[in-house]
Design a protein around this motif. Structure first.
Motif, short mmCIF file in Angstrom:
data_model
loop_
_atom_site.label_atom_id
_atom_site.label_comp_id
_atom_site.label_asym_id
_atom_site.label_seq_id
_atom_site.Cartn_x
_atom_site.Cartn_y
_atom_site.Cartn_z
N LEU A 57 14.36 -31.91 -4.44
CA LEU A 57 14.18 -31.27 -3.13
C LEU A 57 15.01 -29.99 -3.09
O LEU A 57 14.57 -28.99 -2.53
CB LEU A 57 14.57 -32.20 -1.98
N TRP A 75 14.51 -27.10 9.31
CA TRP A 75 15.24 -26.98 8.05
C TRP A 75 15.96 -25.64 7.94
O TRP A 75 16.81 -25.45 7.07
CB TRP A 75 14.29 -27.08 6.87
N ALA A 89 19.56 -29.89 0.64
CA ALA A 89 18.60 -30.98 0.45
C ALA A 89 19.09 -32.25 1.15
O ALA A 89 18.32 -32.93 1.84
CB ALA A 89 18.37 -31.23 -1.03
N LEU A 93 17.05 -34.09 4.33
CA LEU A 93 16.56 -35.47 4.34
C LEU A 93 17.27 -36.29 5.41
O LEU A 93 16.62 -37.03 6.15
CB LEU A 93 16.72 -36.12 2.97
N GLU A 96 15.85 -35.44 8.80
CA GLU A 96 14.51 -35.99 9.03
C GLU A 96 14.54 -37.48 9.33
O GLU A 96 13.82 -37.94 10.22
CB GLU A 96 13.58 -35.69 7.86
N VAL A 127 21.11 -39.37 -1.85
CA VAL A 127 21.06 -38.45 -0.70
C VAL A 127 22.41 -37.75 -0.52
O VAL A 127 22.46 -36.55 -0.27
CB VAL A 127 20.63 -39.19 0.58
N PHE A 134 11.97 -34.40 -5.44
CA PHE A 134 11.11 -34.03 -4.33
C PHE A 134 10.16 -35.17 -3.98
O PHE A 134 9.76 -35.31 -2.83
CB PHE A 134 10.32 -32.75 -4.68
N MET A 137 11.14 -37.07 -1.03
CA MET A 137 10.81 -36.43 0.25
C MET A 137 9.35 -36.71 0.60
O MET A 137 9.02 -36.97 1.76
CB MET A 137 11.07 -34.93 0.18
N THR A 140 9.20 -40.23 1.76
CA THR A 140 9.79 -40.31 3.10
C THR A 140 8.79 -39.81 4.14
O THR A 140 8.66 -40.40 5.22
CB THR A 140 11.10 -39.50 3.16
N ALA A 141 8.08 -38.75 3.83
CA ALA A 141 7.08 -38.21 4.76
C ALA A 141 5.95 -39.21 5.02
O ALA A 141 5.34 -39.17 6.08
CB ALA A 141 6.52 -36.89 4.23
N ILE A 146 7.37 -36.24 9.44
CA ILE A 146 8.22 -35.07 9.37
C ILE A 146 7.45 -33.90 9.98
O ILE A 146 6.43 -33.48 9.43
CB ILE A 146 8.61 -34.75 7.91
N PHE A 149 5.65 -30.81 8.06
CA PHE A 149 5.53 -31.08 6.63
C PHE A 149 4.08 -30.88 6.17
O PHE A 149 3.83 -30.62 5.00
CB PHE A 149 6.00 -32.50 6.30
#
Length: 185
Positions: A57, A75, A89, A93, A96, A127, A134, A137, A140-141, A146, A149
């Protein structure tokens, strides 16, 4: 160590290549631009990292800056700070997941529910260091919306990378919010 292609790494590769294509930037140009930002990079390194989808990320955030691509508004403070790309990064995260009211442990459980087992301890270590792929991320999305995103990747592409093949699905994880994701045919 040999790279193993996964649906997540292929999606990461498409995400970065899409940004480069939209901005009309070649691998040679991105390597030069990232190098001027203090991240040593060669054409071969940039091409390989992006084509395989094996970048972090932190690298993605630097890439956005290097090619002049906009990042999500939430961001901006992290990307524009004088901290390292790894610190940015980490902040991105953490911001978010916090915005979704999630803890690292809850994120770990949500990721596991979608086939990405990672212990809360390992996730915390990654983290905190800011040295995580990436693909984390992207994952996570999938499990925590997010904002903005979608400028990088569609929700349906995230669902497909997770191996979700039904026409649509609804998730309710950890007794929290419901989300409906529609997949294209």
């Amino acid at each position: 160590m040999a790279h193993t292609s996964t649906p997540w790494s292929r999606l990461a590769a498409r995400t970065a290549r899409g940004i480069l294509a939209r901005k009309g930037v070649s691998f040679d140009e991105v390597a030069a631009k990232i190098s001027t930002m203090g991240i040593p990079e060669s054409f071969r390194g940039a091409a390989s990292r992006i084509q395989r989808g094996t970048y972090s990320l932190a690298y993605f955030l630097a890439l956005l800056r290097a090619v002049g691509a906009e990042c999500p508004a939430q961001w901006t403070n992290f990307v524009d700070s004088d901290e390292s790309w790894e610190a940015a990064a980490s902040h991105v995260l953490l911001h978010e997941i916090s915005a979704q009211g999630l803890s690292i442990e809850q994120l770990s459980h949500r990721l596991e529910a979608f086939g990405t087992p990672i212990s809360p301890e390992r996730l915390t270590a990654q983290v905190t260091s800011g040295e995580f792929p990436f693909t984390l991320m992207l994952q996570t999305a999938l499990v925590a919306q997010i904002p903005e995103f979608i400028r990088f990747v569609d929700q349906s592409d995230l669902a497909e990378a997770a191996g979700l093949s039904s026409a649509s699905f609804t998730t309710k994880t950890d007794g929290e919010q419901r989300r409906r994701v529609h997949l294209r045919p």
